[in-house]
Motif scaffolding. Sequence first.
Motif, PDB file in Angstrom:
ATOM      1  N   ALA A 178      98.953 178.651  27.257  1.00 28.59           N
ATOM      2  CA  ALA A 178      98.385 177.361  26.865  1.00 28.59           C
ATOM      3  C   ALA A 178      98.845 176.303  27.858  1.00 28.59           C
ATOM      4  CB  ALA A 178      98.813 176.989  25.441  1.00 28.59           C
ATOM      5  N   PRO A 179      98.177 175.138  27.855  1.00 32.30           N
ATOM      6  CA  PRO A 179      98.601 174.068  28.763  1.00 32.30           C
ATOM      7  C   PRO A 179      99.997 173.555  28.414  1.00 32.30           C
ATOM      8  CG  PRO A 179      96.382 173.684  27.933  1.00 32.30           C
ATOM      9  CD  PRO A 179      96.940 174.805  27.132  1.00 32.30           C
ATOM     10  N   ALA A 180     100.615 172.913  29.393  1.00 32.71           N
ATOM     11  CA  ALA A 180     101.958 172.372  29.199  1.00 32.71           C
ATOM     12  C   ALA A 180     101.930 171.205  28.219  1.00 32.71           C
ATOM     13  CB  ALA A 180     102.550 171.922  30.534  1.00 32.71           C
ATOM     14  N   VAL A 181     103.032 171.039  27.490  1.00 31.56           N
ATOM     15  CA  VAL A 181     103.177 169.966  26.512  1.00 31.56           C
ATOM     16  C   VAL A 181     104.340 169.088  26.956  1.00 31.56           C
ATOM     17  CG1 VAL A 181     103.622 169.392  24.099  1.00 31.56           C
ATOM     18  CG2 VAL A 181     102.310 171.449  24.677  1.00 31.56           C
ATOM     19  N   GLU A 182     104.103 167.774  27.013  1.00 30.59           N
ATOM     20  CA  GLU A 182     105.148 166.845  27.412  1.00 30.59           C
ATOM     21  C   GLU A 182     106.014 166.478  26.214  1.00 30.59           C
ATOM     22  OE1 GLU A 182     103.428 163.479  29.249  1.00 30.59           O
ATOM     23  OE2 GLU A 182     102.819 164.541  31.084  1.00 30.59           O
ATOM     24  N   LEU A 183     107.327 166.487  26.433  1.00 24.90           N
ATOM     25  CA  LEU A 183     108.301 166.116  25.408  1.00 24.90           C
ATOM     26  C   LEU A 183     109.109 164.939  25.921  1.00 24.90           C
ATOM     27  CD1 LEU A 183     109.623 169.672  24.428  1.00 24.90           C
ATOM     28  CD2 LEU A 183     107.745 168.392  23.389  1.00 24.90           C
ATOM     29  N   THR A 184     109.188 163.874  25.138  1.00 24.87           N
ATOM     30  CA  THR A 184     109.922 162.684  25.553  1.00 24.87           C
ATOM     31  C   THR A 184     110.378 161.921  24.321  1.00 24.87           C
ATOM     32  OG1 THR A 184     109.795 160.614  26.795  1.00 24.87           O
ATOM     33  CG2 THR A 184     107.786 161.366  25.726  1.00 24.87           C
ATOM     34  N   ALA A 185     111.421 161.114  24.503  1.00 25.37           N
ATOM     35  CA  ALA A 185     111.902 160.245  23.429  1.00 25.37           C
ATOM     36  C   ALA A 185     111.168 158.924  23.395  1.00 25.37           C
ATOM     37  CB  ALA A 185     113.403 159.992  23.591  1.00 25.37           C
ATOM     38  N   GLY A 186     110.242 158.729  24.294  1.00 24.58           N
ATOM     39  CA  GLY A 186     109.527 157.462  24.367  1.00 24.58           C
ATOM     40  C   GLY A 186     110.059 156.613  25.500  1.00 24.58           C
ATOM     41  N   GLU A 187     109.190 155.852  26.106  1.00 28.73           N
ATOM     42  CA  GLU A 187     109.579 155.038  27.249  1.00 28.73           C
ATOM     43  C   GLU A 187     110.608 153.991  26.832  1.00 28.73           C
ATOM     44  OE1 GLU A 187     107.501 152.259  30.717  1.00 28.73           O
ATOM     45  OE2 GLU A 187     106.292 153.197  29.137  1.00 28.73           O
ATOM     46  N   GLY A 188     111.716 153.971  27.569  1.00 26.07           N
ATOM     47  CA  GLY A 188     112.774 152.999  27.292  1.00 26.07           C
ATOM     48  C   GLY A 188     113.708 153.378  26.168  1.00 26.07           C
ATOM     49  N   ASN A 189     113.476 154.502  25.507  1.00 22.08           N
ATOM     50  CA  ASN A 189     114.345 154.935  24.405  1.00 22.08           C
ATOM     51  C   ASN A 189     115.376 155.917  24.947  1.00 22.08           C
ATOM     52  OD1 ASN A 189     112.850 153.430  22.574  1.00 22.08           O
ATOM     53  ND2 ASN A 189     111.449 155.117  22.149  1.00 22.08           N
TER      54      ASN A 189
END
Length: 727
Positions: A594-605
Amino acid sequence: MADGHIIAIDTYGAQRVTDPQTGKIVSAYKLGYTSAVTAVLLALYGTNARDVSPKQASYRYLQIDGDVVVRHGHILLTLTANELAKAEQIARQSHRAGVFLWRDKKWWAFPDSNHADFTEPGYRSGPTFNPMGFRPPSPSTGVRECVVTGIIAERSQREEGGSVWWWLLGETYPHRDLLKQHGARFSGKRKAWYYVGAELPAAIRALVTSEAQPDVDEPSAASASPLLTIFGGRIGGKEYASNGDIILRGENGIFATRTTWIDRNDKPETVWEFDLPPQERVGNPLPVIQKALQTNNAMYSLYTRKWHFEQPDKVAVLDALAAEVPFNDDEPCTVDEAAVILGLQVKETPTNEPPARLFEMDETAYARHELETADSKPIPTGTRGKVVRLYNHNAKHGWSYDVDFENIGVCWCFERELTPYEPIPGIKIVRGAVVPPGAALPPTDAEIKRTLIEYRQQPTPIDPPVAPNDPDMDEQQSVAPVDAPPAIRVIKPAVMPADGEPLDAIQTAIREAKRENLQTLPAVHYSTGRMTPIEQAYVGELTGSITGEVFCFGYAVHEGIAVFINMAGPRMGVEAIRAKLSKGEQVSVVPPDAPAVELTAGEGNSGMYHPYLHYLPEARFASLILVHDWAVTPNYGGKSTTFIFRTSAEQATAKLKHHITQLVNIPVFDVWSAYLYEAGQKAMLVRKTRSAGGVDLLSVDLDVDAWTRLITGGLEQKIIRLPELAV
């Protein structure tokens, strides 16, 4: 040359310069400009040394004819007694000698204008090697002779049962072929021959004129004395640190602390850590201490920048040395003990007792000047009153009373505001203060009393004692106190729209719940177990400019923010992923199909995750679970979001009831749990998040108004009811 003396002279090495006299390129030794080294060399070599320093040069350059031995930035020479006296006389006239004498198996700095005698060289300011094997030449004859007559054999054995080394010092140069033939080897580092074996061969022993061996009768002293050299020969004291560690203090200013580290396998390890004395300490023992640490195989930590012992045998020896040293008795003496020691008499501190009270209960008092009550009623000067309550003494404002003034009321007064004397008619007393021009007026007594009452610093009252036969006491005891009924707050539900009118999400959920007849659902009884497994399955590989393969075994994303990540892999790679997410950067999980999934805490967090790390040192493998702060510490103070890990419907229902109980300001009963769980999903207050790897995560909107409407609407529509109290 049995009576020879070895000296070392500072130099920066050989360098090719132009001779100002001949204009030719010559090889000369670069010397310091401010020290006595140039004058000493010219005096010792005579016509065999010439100063070829160019004009305006910052250094001195000396051309020396003949054989010169230079080791570790020092020119080595062998001097006679007369030559040594001449060099010493020249060095005394300079601010810094730069010349060192080998004596008693150590180096000594020559006297100079600041030091009247030979002294130990400062830190990194002198040679640190043994020159006995270099055979320095004589400056007058140029002959390289050994200063030791004969051959000295030193026996060395570091540990019992280990290899025995024989070091051969002295006039070994003429016998080098014989030594090599019988198995001896030459050490380029120590410039000496050595032989490894229990006994020296007969041919080599025939050359030995003297032998130095350790004292075998005192093995404990032999094992302890090398470590004592670190402390300057003696441990001066022992004390406890604030955290309970043992600290040893050496005569040379070094401190050794017995503490515990966590080793690379996450196991506790006992070590002795050394704190060196400052460089400016008198005598500067740092070179000797560092040499002793190196000789005793101490280890230097780049992380703590300190020397330490972590070897079990070294730690055991230091423990034994520490056990023999008593703890310092630095406790301060008492006042009486100090008086006896000093021969002085202790003067008793006078006790400051408050002055006697001016008024007692029910006595008459008059207003000394104009006053006012707490409700701002004026009290004229001389108004008569009766003391109805006493207060304890205040260190700053003295005694105070509650006085019931006639026809006015009760006023809390300082004693300085009252007088026991009836006022004289026609005399008016006005109280004020004299201050310099422009200065602020001090606060009045009324302002002071208001401030004390506002900040709850009013002195505590003294309740009047009750007489034993007081009939009022029996009457008060016969009347049982009546508990006030608890306050009940009634929240009216929102009126449901008529049929055909539009409904919002909450009203729609209430109506659907009523249609499904959820009021018959029983109360939820959930397990009291503390541990419930969370499903996990391989999802893909985590990437993001890291080294090593880090695998993902589950994640959950809510509105683009990763709230749960389960990963495992090499520790360095796992820590790199954790660092990127903690800084608010993004990583990607790449599923195999499957395509890649981005994981992040949110910009600036940044710093939004709580880590749960388990490290397997045997496999060098780390397992890490990151849970978002929203799920770990819900915010019940406003509209926010939290999450529930659903392992079963019963568990999720009970957890949701817990969140709602903490959120709303009304009671929430267990029998309502099923209604809240079902109606909350219909109202989109409880939703399933996007997840993978077997993780079942529900998002919960912590909207106090919405959940309150859901509860009051359910009560109004008779979907849920208040439980009946048991009588």
